[in-house]
Motif scaffolding. Structure first.
Motif, PDB file in Angstrom:
ATOM      1  N   SER A  95       0.838  -1.210   0.000  1.00 12.42           N
ATOM      2  CA  SER A  95       0.000   0.000   0.000  1.00 12.42           C
ATOM      3  C   SER A  95       0.870   1.256   0.000  1.00 12.42           C
ATOM      4  CB  SER A  95      -0.916   0.030   1.226  1.00 12.42           C
ATOM      5  OG  SER A  95      -1.909  -0.971   1.128  1.00 12.42           O
ATOM      6  N   SER A 122      -5.634 -12.206  -9.001  1.00  7.72           N
ATOM      7  CA  SER A 122      -5.890 -10.906  -8.384  1.00  7.72           C
ATOM      8  C   SER A 122      -5.529  -9.761  -9.334  1.00  7.72           C
ATOM      9  CB  SER A 122      -5.048 -10.819  -7.101  1.00  7.72           C
ATOM     10  OG  SER A 122      -5.120  -9.542  -6.528  1.00  7.72           O
ATOM     11  N   ASP A 147      -4.027  -5.931  -1.244  1.00  4.43           N
ATOM     12  CA  ASP A 147      -4.735  -7.015  -0.549  1.00  4.43           C
ATOM     13  C   ASP A 147      -3.822  -8.199  -0.246  1.00  4.43           C
ATOM     14  OD1 ASP A 147      -7.136  -5.724  -0.374  1.00  4.43           O
ATOM     15  OD2 ASP A 147      -7.937  -6.561  -2.235  1.00  4.43           O
ATOM     16  N   ARG A 206       1.427  -6.482   4.425  1.00  7.31           N
ATOM     17  CA  ARG A 206       0.219  -5.969   3.796  1.00  7.31           C
ATOM     18  C   ARG A 206      -0.395  -4.970   4.773  1.00  7.31           C
ATOM     19  NH1 ARG A 206      -4.310  -9.802   4.112  1.00  7.31           N
ATOM     20  NH2 ARG A 206      -4.467  -8.587   6.011  1.00  7.31           N
ATOM     21  N   LEU A 263      -5.899  -4.313   8.861  1.00  7.37           N
ATOM     22  CA  LEU A 263      -7.336  -4.228   8.608  1.00  7.37           C
ATOM     23  C   LEU A 263      -8.028  -3.866   9.905  1.00  7.37           C
ATOM     24  CD1 LEU A 263      -7.617  -7.582   6.640  1.00  7.37           C
ATOM     25  CD2 LEU A 263      -7.494  -5.299   5.663  1.00  7.37           C
ATOM     26  N   SER A 308     -12.218  -8.292   6.151  1.00  2.24           N
ATOM     27  CA  SER A 308     -12.262  -7.716   4.828  1.00  2.24           C
ATOM     28  C   SER A 308     -12.111  -8.813   3.785  1.00  2.24           C
ATOM     29  CB  SER A 308     -11.135  -6.694   4.710  1.00  2.24           C
ATOM     30  OG  SER A 308     -11.316  -5.901   3.576  1.00  2.24           O
ATOM     31  N   SER A 309     -12.442  -8.487   2.554  1.00  2.00           N
ATOM     32  CA  SER A 309     -12.336  -9.497   1.506  1.00  2.00           C
ATOM     33  C   SER A 309     -11.890  -8.840   0.205  1.00  2.00           C
ATOM     34  CB  SER A 309     -13.687 -10.195   1.310  1.00  2.00           C
ATOM     35  OG  SER A 309     -14.656  -9.256   0.905  1.00  2.00           O
ATOM     36  N   GLU A 310     -11.456  -9.684  -0.710  1.00  2.00           N
ATOM     37  CA  GLU A 310     -10.954  -9.194  -1.991  1.00  2.00           C
ATOM     38  C   GLU A 310     -11.734  -9.851  -3.123  1.00  2.00           C
ATOM     39  OE1 GLU A 310      -7.087 -10.635  -3.055  1.00  2.00           O
ATOM     40  OE2 GLU A 310      -7.043  -9.481  -4.909  1.00  2.00           O
ATOM     41  N   ARG A 367     -15.651 -13.131  -3.683  1.00  2.00           N
ATOM     42  CA  ARG A 367     -14.917 -12.357  -2.687  1.00  2.00           C
ATOM     43  C   ARG A 367     -14.184 -13.328  -1.771  1.00  2.00           C
ATOM     44  NH1 ARG A 367     -15.894  -6.988  -3.183  1.00  2.00           N
ATOM     45  NH2 ARG A 367     -14.262  -6.787  -1.625  1.00  2.00           N
ATOM     46  N   LEU A 381      -9.760 -11.882   3.495  1.00  2.00           N
ATOM     47  CA  LEU A 381      -8.346 -11.607   3.732  1.00  2.00           C
ATOM     48  C   LEU A 381      -7.982 -12.070   5.137  1.00  2.00           C
ATOM     49  CD1 LEU A 381      -7.893  -8.003   2.300  1.00  2.00           C
ATOM     50  CD2 LEU A 381      -7.737 -10.197   1.136  1.00  2.00           C
ATOM     51  N   GLN A 389     -12.350  -1.044   3.360  1.00  2.00           N
ATOM     52  CA  GLN A 389     -13.708  -1.559   3.167  1.00  2.00           C
ATOM     53  C   GLN A 389     -14.576  -1.174   4.345  1.00  2.00           C
ATOM     54  OE1 GLN A 389     -11.169  -3.782   2.084  1.00  2.00           O
ATOM     55  NE2 GLN A 389     -11.662  -3.392  -0.035  1.00  2.00           N
TER      56      GLN A 389
END
Ligand SMILES: [Zn+2]
Length: 430
Positions: free
Chosen positions: A66, A270, A275, A345, A348, A352-354, A361, A364, A430
């Motif tokens: 990120s 992906s 993520d 990473r 969170l 959360s999800s990707e 989805r 994570l 998210q």
């Protein structure tokens, strides 16, 4: 005059040449976009030709997938769990002693031109800069997506043309004998094809693949083509910046170029970044152009945390209280076989999800760290264990410590409502 005294050789009475230190960060640039690979030539031939005259790093690792954590590591020489910015939306604390502050304390005038909202001054990145140009002209995915829920009229980023124009203006205006500049380019980031008037995002691509699964490979090739067009656009404008830096007699110029993270373009099913910790997300381009850096290509493991020490060394400024683990990359390491790079990473705040190419989805994991081993192998894991082939308990124990330190950063983390809305729209939270 004061700047000249600050950088002059007081003892011998002989002035050093005027010095210019330039950090260029290239947001979301993949390693293979610059270096090329067997089946794909470099999309940045002009920048690659520049890099070939300097010192390049084959195993430079982003501190995070990120933007904010990674940039904060470049400016502080610290890992994300140490400087406290473990996800986008956090603010780099005033108590952090950044490279820009250190250089200013040593008589440098300091100027930044940034290309997008995630490194805006409100997030603490302007510390130490005399000027901080953050004019954005473009919406992220079209004004209609924002519907009034926008920051500063919905303007989120600028393309390389404007960043270069402002960068050159800041070079033209600087007067000091010691100058530090940070230029941040955003072009490889989504929207894909932004440089040619297309604005594809991850959701569009996944919807296309879901509608026609037999076209998955063709859609991914198209995605790559659009990403590459934006990268090629960046290449052209970067060359103008480099040419401007060349044309400055009387200056000793040192340039450090690094990406903040890469981008998945189908890896691990992906698209995007942030993520996970795929190699495409964390192994990124970096090079140094300096009369003090012998040209070549190095393969010792290094990363974002080494940028600060490198900039200070090139500036001739003592590292002071900079973490001693951060290395001056212009000096070959005495023990390359012992070097590791660590990263993570984003943290969170909640589950959360990707959304992946399979249209589903995927949850994570709450934590995810990596270590790049001296041989370049990347091992991911968290406090509960490491991925198959990792070294097991010892590493999990270390990751457990990092979890505790990263977790502490989330508890002192108020995010103002405006920033939160903007980052949510970007898909950063998210
Ligand atoms: Zn970024």
């Amino acid at each position: 005059l004061l700047a000249a005294i600050a950088v002059g050789c007081a003892a011998c009475g002989e002035a050093r040449p005027r010095v210019r230190i330039v950090l260029v960060t290239l947001d979301t640039l993949r390693y293979d976009a610059l270096a090329g690979r067997r089946d794909l030539p470099s999309q940045m031939p002009r920048t690659l030709a520049r890099a070939a005259k300097g010192l390049s790093f084959e195993r430079f690792h982003a501190a995070s997938s990120s933007t904010q954590p990674s940039h904060a590591s470049m400016f502080t020489g610290l890992d994300p769990w140490e400087h406290g910015v473990t996800r986008n939306g956090q603010v780099l604390a005033d108590s952090q002693h950044t490279v820009a502050e250190r250089l200013r304390e040593h008589g440098f005038e300091t100027h930044a031109v940034i290309g997008s909202f995630p490194v805006a001054s409100r997030f603490g990145f302007a510390q130490g800069f005399d000027s901080y140009r953050e004019d954005f002209t473009r919406d992220l995915f079209g004004a209609s997506r924002w519907g009034g829920e926008v920051v500063r009229d919905g303007r989120f980023f600028s393309d390389a043309e404007l960043v270069t124009e402002h960068a050159i203006a800041s070079l033209d205006q600087a007067r000091g004998d010691a100058q530090f500049f940070w230029f941040h380019y955003f072009d490889p980031h989504a929207p894909y094809g932004g440089s040619v008037g297309l604005e594809l995002n991850k959701t569009h691509v996944i919807a296309q693949v879901q509608a026609r699964p037999q076209r998955r490979e063709a859609e991914l090739r198209r995605l790559r083509e659009l990403y590459d067009l934006d990268v090629a656009h960046l290449d052209g404008w970067l060359e103008r910046l480099f040419a401007r830096l060349d044309a400055e007699p009387g200056f000793e110029t040192h340039v450090v170029v690094a990406s903040d993270h890469g981008e998945n373009l189908g890896e691990d099913g992906s698209i995007g970044h942030g993520d996970g910790l795929s190699e495409a997300e964390i192994r990124v381009p970096a090079f140094v152009l300096s009369p003090r850096a012998a040209p070549g290509v190095r393969d010792d493991v290094c990363g974002s945390v080494d940028v600060a020490a490198t900039l200070l060394a090139l500036a001739g400024v003592a590292a002071g209280d900079l973490d001693p683990r951060a290395r001056d990359l212009t000096r070959p390491p005495p023990e390359p076989a012992r070097l590791r790079a660590w990263g993570m990473r984003r943290t969170l705040a909640k589950k959360s999800s990707e959304l992946r190419l399979d249209g589903r989805r995927h949850p994570l994991q709450p934590w995810l760290f990596y270590v790049a081993e001296p041989n370049g192998r990347i091992v991911r894991g968290d406090g509960r264990g490491v991925e198959p082939g990792g070294d097991g308990a010892g590493l999990a124990e270390r990751f457990r410590e990092l979890e505790a330190r990263a977790g502490a950063t989330l508890r002192s983390d108020p995010l103002d409502a405006e920033s939160e809305r903007a980052l949510r729209e970007l898909g950063y939270i998210q």
